[in-house]
Design an enzyme around this catalytic site. Structure first.
Site, PDB file in Angstrom:
ATOM      1  N   ASP A  63      17.696  50.468  44.728  1.00  5.71           N
ATOM      2  CA  ASP A  63      16.728  51.030  45.655  1.00  5.71           C
ATOM      3  C   ASP A  63      17.171  52.451  45.992  1.00  5.71           C
ATOM      4  OD1 ASP A  63      14.673  51.090  47.742  1.00  5.71           O
ATOM      5  OD2 ASP A  63      14.858  48.901  47.706  1.00  5.71           O
ATOM      6  N   ASP A 105      11.848  54.245  47.446  1.00  8.21           N
ATOM      7  CA  ASP A 105      11.302  53.899  48.747  1.00  8.21           C
ATOM      8  C   ASP A 105      10.356  54.978  49.281  1.00  8.21           C
ATOM      9  OD1 ASP A 105      11.615  51.990  51.025  1.00  8.21           O
ATOM     10  OD2 ASP A 105      12.306  53.779  52.067  1.00  8.21           O
ATOM     11  N   GLU A 138       7.403  53.223  45.471  1.00  7.68           N
ATOM     12  CA  GLU A 138       6.626  52.510  46.477  1.00  7.68           C
ATOM     13  C   GLU A 138       5.621  53.509  47.016  1.00  7.68           C
ATOM     14  OE1 GLU A 138       7.205  50.136  50.703  1.00  7.68           O
ATOM     15  OE2 GLU A 138       8.282  51.963  50.294  1.00  7.68           O
ATOM     16  N   HIS A 174      10.378  42.068  50.617  1.00  2.06           N
ATOM     17  CA  HIS A 174      11.086  41.984  51.901  1.00  2.06           C
ATOM     18  C   HIS A 174      10.275  42.535  53.068  1.00  2.06           C
ATOM     19  CE1 HIS A 174      11.440  45.986  50.433  1.00  2.06           C
ATOM     20  NE2 HIS A 174      11.896  46.391  51.606  1.00  2.06           N
ATOM     21  N   ASP A 175       9.111  43.124  52.801  1.00  4.19           N
ATOM     22  CA  ASP A 175       8.305  43.724  53.869  1.00  4.19           C
ATOM     23  C   ASP A 175       7.093  42.893  54.264  1.00  4.19           C
ATOM     24  OD1 ASP A 175       9.883  45.989  54.131  1.00  4.19           O
ATOM     25  OD2 ASP A 175       8.762  47.106  52.615  1.00  4.19           O
TER      26      ASP A 175
HETATM   27  C1  GLC Z   1       9.959  50.819  52.809  1.00  2.00           C
HETATM   28  C2  GLC Z   1      10.886  49.639  52.793  1.00  2.00           C
HETATM   29  C3  GLC Z   1      10.966  49.070  54.166  1.00  2.00           C
HETATM   30  C4  GLC Z   1      11.527  50.116  55.084  1.00  2.00           C
HETATM   31  C5  GLC Z   1      10.762  51.438  54.986  1.00  2.00           C
HETATM   32  C6  GLC Z   1      11.579  52.562  55.525  1.00  2.00           C
HETATM   33  O1  GLC Z   1       8.666  50.504  53.122  1.00  2.00           O
HETATM   34  O2  GLC Z   1      10.456  48.716  51.836  1.00  2.00           O
HETATM   35  O3  GLC Z   1      11.717  47.902  54.235  1.00  2.00           O
HETATM   36  O4  GLC Z   1      11.480  49.682  56.415  1.00  2.00           O
HETATM   37  O5  GLC Z   1      10.474  51.796  53.658  1.00  2.00           O
HETATM   38  O6  GLC Z   1      12.655  52.821  54.671  1.00  2.00           O
END
Ligand code: GLC
Ligand code: CA
Length: 559
Positions: free
Chosen positions: A101, A197, A251, A323-324
């Site tokens: 990540d 991310d 992402e 995980h979100d």
């Molecule tokens: C992304 C991650 C998440 C995190 C956010 C800030 O969306 O997947 O878990 O809280 O970024 O880094």
């Protein structure tokens, strides 16, 4: 240039590990890389050939690893670099790639760069972050205003996420050099790529103008989502990844298909795949906290949109959980029809065009946890939502919102067996176990040939062997049907058709004209006593009955 070496991602199946809750290997109640090492054969047994690790780096855990205090090390809770390399080498030996990540929109406020930056305007790290004398009106995504006053510096710093996650100033070339060094560090160790991310947030509009509109978070997003210099910066990072043939998956929260295609194709191509969010809003608006009843048509529409628009141009990433997000059976399926809906959901996405991702515990149908008080929750966004929105509702209603929306549901320890602590650890785990581990666990699912776990295995085995399922085109049928998702994958004369019912009771289904009266081979069915694998099914002229959450994969020649 090793760019052609990168193509493996199109035939990959990823397993996502949020290590803290995966498996505890050294008996302190916290998941770690020792636990991962021992479970690699299990992961491989799913039919997976790549792993994405959520952040493993040192972090104060204000946002569980997404607040990084050292990019080139392993959090001591999870092991050390030596242990990481052992995991990496064993994964490679088993034929699995590994991606890390990459979190570069922000660091932890405990990162050395921020500690220096706070010291003043003449510090060498002064411009590593975004400092202002006066804040603008932006709201953060995780925790209140996007600005926090720092006493030492005497200025405000920007944080799009939690207070302990100051945003890096990507306009500073020195910061971009740091990012490239991080990429090189992990690539030199032998990792195969990155999941990046909130990567579409890293370039902010000059002057940081106020946001507009009724929703402060959404209103400010227009000033940093797919921002002005994003493709220049992405190009710099791509060049480093090109040297190693490393895969990049971004992402892309709130991104449109038009914008996504700029990252995924043409002159500005800088990513191999992107995680989109459209199909995650079939039961909510923007976030699960703003829930609404699940509508299959919304799910289908989002999937089809990305399937059609990327066809021939770019490659999709396919996921139902990470995980979100809360657990998918609790959202789009039914805990009552656990096995049926868990396997039906697998059919609904594993045969689409793109690369599937499976999140730890999804393959055994883990469900949402429902803790008795907000004080038991630890996720910064759940806590923020609870104390910020819907304050007029009574406590029960507000807690219900957390039950359906909390990211903590994805972060409970993986349920390995029905023994004490679910086989996750020998001591009390760091976070609550879902009490249903007595019945929902890996060991139980291993024993049952028709378990969700074994449907994941069967679906992947079929998919990985078929050129049509890997590379064929996509076509949806009966798009407006409120309970049935039907799609076809075809290549030349070869064709597979998936029919999935999302109804909680038996329903009649009328096939589209071109299917009626034909013979089809049953490739896979989640009601094996009714539809036997390998048998020929005569497709009815009138209607067929579908059982609750029935799913079937058929094969027939294309006319
Ligand atoms: C992304 C991650 C998440 C995190 C956010 C800030 O969306 O997947 O878990 O809280 O970024 O880094
Ligand atoms: Ca441990």
């Amino acid at each position: 240039m090793k760019t052609e070496a990168r193509d493996w991602y199109k035939t990959a199946v990823f397993y996502q590990i949020w290590v803290r809750s995966f498996a505890d290997g050294n008996g302190d109640g916290i998941g770690d890389l020792y636990g991962v090492y021992d479970k690699l054969e299990y992961i491989k047994s799913l039919g997976v050939n790549a792993i994405w690790f959520n952040p493993l780096y040192p972090s104060p855990n204000a946002d569980f690893g997404y607040d990084i205090s050292d990019y080139c090390n392993i959090h001591p809770d999870y092991g050390d670099l030596t242990q990481f390399v052992m995991v990496l080498e064993k994964a490679h030996a088993l034929g699995m790639k590994v991606i890390m990540d990459l979190v570069i929109n922000h660091t932890s406020d405990e990162h050395k760069w921020f500690q220096e930056s706070r010291k003043g305007k003449d510090n060498p790290y002064s411009d590593y972050y975004i400092w202002r004398d006066e804040p603008n009106n932006w709201d953060s995504i995780l925790e209140g205003s996007a600005w926090e006053y720092d006493e030492m510096r005497g200025q405000y710093y920007l944080h799009l996420f939690a207070k302990k996650q100051p945003d890096l100033n990507m306009d500073n070339p020195k910061v971009r050099e740091e990012v490239k060094n991080i990429l090189r560090f992990w690539l030199d160790l032998g990792v195969d790529g990155f999941r990046e991310d909130v990567i579409n947030f890293i370039s902010k509009r000059e002057g940081l103008p106020n946001g507009i509109g009724f929703l402060p978070i959404i209103g400010s997003m227009m000033h940093y989502k797919d921002g002005p210099h994003i493709h220049e910066y992405m190009k710099e990072f791509r060049e480093v990844c090109d040297e190693y043939g490393a895969v990049q998956i971004g992402e892309g929260p709130m991104t449109t298909i038009g914008n996504a295609l700029k990252y995924l194709s043409g002159d500005t191509k800088s990513l191999d795949m992107m995680f989109s969010f459209d199909h995650m809003t079939a039961d909510c608006l923007f976030t699960e906290y703003m829930y609404r009843p699940f509508k299959l048509v919304r799910y289908k529409k989002a999937l089809s949109k990305w399937q059609y628009k990327l066809q021939g141009k770019a490659w999709n990433s396919l996921y139902l959980e990470n995980h979100d997000h809360p657990r998918i059976i609790s959202r789009y399926g039914s805990e009552k029809y656990h096995r049926e809906s868990g396997s039906a959901l697998a059919f609904s996405y594993l045969f689409l065009r793109g690369t599937p991702f499976i999140y730890q515990g999804q393959e055994i149908g883990m469900t949402n946890i429902r803790l008795s008080s907000i004080h038991k929750y630890i996720d910064v966004s759940s806590i923020n939502n609870y104390f910020k929105y819907h304050l007029k509702d009574d406590e029960k209603k507000r807690l219900h919102r957390i039950h359906v929306s909390s990211r903590d549901s994805a972060r409970t320890p993986v349920q390995w067996n029905d023994e004490k602590y679910a086989g996750f650890s020998e001591v009390k785990p760091w976070f609550y176990l879902n009490p249903n581990y007595k019945t929902i666990n890996v060991a139980a699912e291993e024993k049952d040939e028709d378990s969700i776990l074994n449907y994941y295995r069967k679906c992947l085995a079929i998919r990985q062997k078929s050129k049509t399922l890997l590379f064929g085109n996509y076509k949806e049928y009966e798009a407006d049907h409120p309970y049935v998702y039907m799609y076809e994958r075809y290549l030349g004369k070869n064709s597979y058709t998936v029919i999935v019912s999302f109804a909680k009771e038996p329903i009649p289904f009328v096939l589209p004209k071109q299917y009626r009266g034909r013979n089809a081979k049953i490739v896979l069915s989640n009601y094996p006593a009714k539809n036997r694998e390998g048998e020929i099914m005569h497709l009815p002229e009138t209607m067929m009955m579908l059982e609750p959450y029935e799913a079937i994969l058929l094969r027939l020649r294309r006319k």
